[in-house]
Motif scaffolding. Structure first.
Motif, PDB file in Angstrom:
ATOM      1  N   THR A 137       0.839  -1.206   0.000  1.00 20.17           N
ATOM      2  CA  THR A 137       0.000   0.000   0.000  1.00 20.17           C
ATOM      3  C   THR A 137       0.873   1.255   0.000  1.00 20.17           C
ATOM      4  O   THR A 137       0.622   2.196  -0.763  1.00 20.17           O
ATOM      5  CB  THR A 137      -0.919   0.013   1.225  1.00 20.17           C
ATOM      6  N   TYR A 141       1.432   4.411  -3.022  1.00 20.17           N
ATOM      7  CA  TYR A 141       1.414   5.864  -2.842  1.00 20.17           C
ATOM      8  C   TYR A 141       2.741   6.469  -3.303  1.00 20.17           C
ATOM      9  O   TYR A 141       2.770   7.525  -3.941  1.00 20.17           O
ATOM     10  CB  TYR A 141       1.155   6.231  -1.381  1.00 20.17           C
ATOM     11  N   LYS A 181      -3.969   5.008  -9.407  1.00 15.08           N
ATOM     12  CA  LYS A 181      -3.153   5.175  -8.201  1.00 15.08           C
ATOM     13  C   LYS A 181      -2.909   6.644  -7.895  1.00 15.08           C
ATOM     14  O   LYS A 181      -2.914   7.054  -6.731  1.00 15.08           O
ATOM     15  CB  LYS A 181      -1.821   4.441  -8.369  1.00 15.08           C
ATOM     16  N   SER A 184      -6.087   8.046  -6.496  1.00 18.46           N
ATOM     17  CA  SER A 184      -6.240   7.530  -5.134  1.00 18.46           C
ATOM     18  C   SER A 184      -5.358   8.314  -4.165  1.00 18.46           C
ATOM     19  O   SER A 184      -5.779   8.642  -3.046  1.00 18.46           O
ATOM     20  CB  SER A 184      -5.874   6.045  -5.095  1.00 18.46           C
ATOM     21  N   ASN A 187      -7.000  11.640  -3.459  1.00 15.48           N
ATOM     22  CA  ASN A 187      -8.124  11.483  -2.525  1.00 15.48           C
ATOM     23  C   ASN A 187      -7.639  11.319  -1.088  1.00 15.48           C
ATOM     24  O   ASN A 187      -8.202  11.904  -0.154  1.00 15.48           O
ATOM     25  CB  ASN A 187      -8.984  10.288  -2.925  1.00 15.48           C
ATOM     26  N   GLN A 188      -6.593  10.509  -0.904  1.00 19.14           N
ATOM     27  CA  GLN A 188      -6.071  10.276   0.439  1.00 19.14           C
ATOM     28  C   GLN A 188      -5.407  11.523   1.011  1.00 19.14           C
ATOM     29  O   GLN A 188      -5.540  11.816   2.200  1.00 19.14           O
ATOM     30  CB  GLN A 188      -5.077   9.118   0.404  1.00 19.14           C
TER      31      GLN A 188
END
Length: 392
Positions: A137, A141, A181, A184, A187-188
């Motif tokens: 994970t 990132y 990715k 994502s 968003n994070q």
């Protein structure tokens, strides 16, 4: 009926806060400077500057603090003049506060963080001690962040949704999976930034991926290109390309594979139910390559897949003048395996099993089509390695 407490204007991020402590206290408002981020990425409320009995007094103190004119104890000498338009007055001051001369030099904690700084804070927060997120994970990132270099030095709060959308749309050379990715990550980061009161709106929610699903589309290595690879198979980086090309594994699946050297098979897989836990016999021509890597490192891929792609895969193909059209990617090794299965008449259902493809509406093969390791081995060994001569 108890009288409702008056709602006051929302203070902007980085301004500080005025906290109501309850009606039973004389000085019932705590005036706090902007929150800080500790070494672990946690948002920590700063100690109160002072305590006052009126919200407007608190706002006056906070404004003075931001301007660098606050003196300890000055709140005791403040008086509040009655006005019918308090909200307008406060709103005008809030709108102008960032233009106060010297405010950032007096209070560096209100300096707006850049995309890079928010990312660093986000990582500390997301992967703080005690969290149980996988290394995979974190690597996702990290990989997504490497593509965002043009955003690094931009003020995060000032980024517009249209700017993020234009950035994604410009990434023409990336697969859809990489774009997913990146989005994502956006968003994070916004999730963290709202938690840390850096922004008040998640602008990434308006961004979308305008690209077709290209996960199962690619360009296999040609017969000529495979000959070049086999001719240079003493190179460890080329050996890994051949391992993927004669087994069908995705680059993202390599580090987590179970490799049984005694029984000569791989087991693992990600993404789909059909793809997880699948078994692929080790083709005899790549067995020594596999054994060497597992014996040395315990894994087929001993680095981040982005690092491998950028600093190993692309450079070695460029050196061998294997470019492909479009440019070959590690995922093309998977397509090469599929093409080799078709060329050498590997049973269609066994090809699907080894690639981890779904049988769709073919319930018979999906449920009852069990195959032994030796049966799969006899199929994969149909695939031949191109004959290499010094003239190739």
């Amino acid at each position: 009926m108890p009288k409702k407490r008056k709602k006051h204007p929302k203070l902007p991020n980085g301004f500080g806060s005025i906290r109501y402590l309850g009606k039973n206290r004389h000085n019932c408002y705590a005036v706090h400077p902007p929150a800080k981020i500790d070494q672990l990425g946690n948002v920590v409320r700063s100690p109160a500057i002072c305590y006052v009995d009126d919200w407007i007094k608190g706002f006056t103190i906070l404004t003075a603090y931001k301007a660098g004119t606050y003196q300890p104890g000055m709140e005791r000498d403040l008086s509040v003049s009655p006005t019918s338009d308090t909200d307008t007055l406060v709103s005008r001051i809030i709108a102008d506060y960032s233009t106060i001369k010297g405010v950032e030099s007096k209070h560096p904690e209100i300096k707006k963080p850049t995309f890079r700084e928010v990312y660093e804070q986000f990582l500390k927060w997301k992967f703080a001690e005690g969290t149980n997120y996988s290394e995979s994970t974190r690597n996702n990132y990290t990989a997504a962040y490497t593509y965002c270099a043009e955003l690094y030095d931009k003020i995060f709060e000032d980024l517009k949704a249209t700017e993020l959308q234009n950035f994604l749309d410009k990434q023409k050379g990336l697969k859809k999976g990489s774009l997913v990715k990146i989005l994502s990550l956006f968003n994070q980061m916004y999730k963290y930034a709202m938690f840390a009161e850096i922004v008040t709106e998640r602008k990434s929610q308006y961004v979308r991926i305008n690209a077709v699903d290209d996960e199962e589309h690619g360009t296999p290595f040609t017969e000529h290109e495979l000959r070049i690879l086999w001719k240079n198979a003493n190179n460890p980086d080329i050996q890994l390309i051949l391992i993927m090309s004669y087994s069908g594994w995705r680059i993202g699946e390599l580090s987590g594979l179970e490799v049984n050297l005694k029984e000569k098979y791989f087991k693992g897989g990600i993404k789909t139910q059909a793809g997880k836990g699948r078994i692929v016999p080790i083709h005899p021509m790549i067995y020594d390559f596999v054994k060497t890597r597992i014996t040395a490192d315990g894994t087929l891929l001993n680095m981040n897949k982005v690092t491998y792609r950028m600093f190993r895969f692309y450079p070695i193909l460029e050196k061998l003048e294997i470019s492909g059209s479009p440019k070959h990617t590690p995922h093309d090794c998977r397509h090469t395996f599929s093409a080799l299965c078709e060329k050498y008449s590997v049973r269609e259902n066994d090809r699907k099993r080894m690639l981890g493809h779904s049988f769709g509406s073919d319930i018979t093969n999906a449920v009852y089509g069990h195959r032994t390791l030796e049966e799969l081995r006899s199929e994969i060994e149909k695939i031949k390695v191109p004959f290499v001569t010094n003239c190739d």
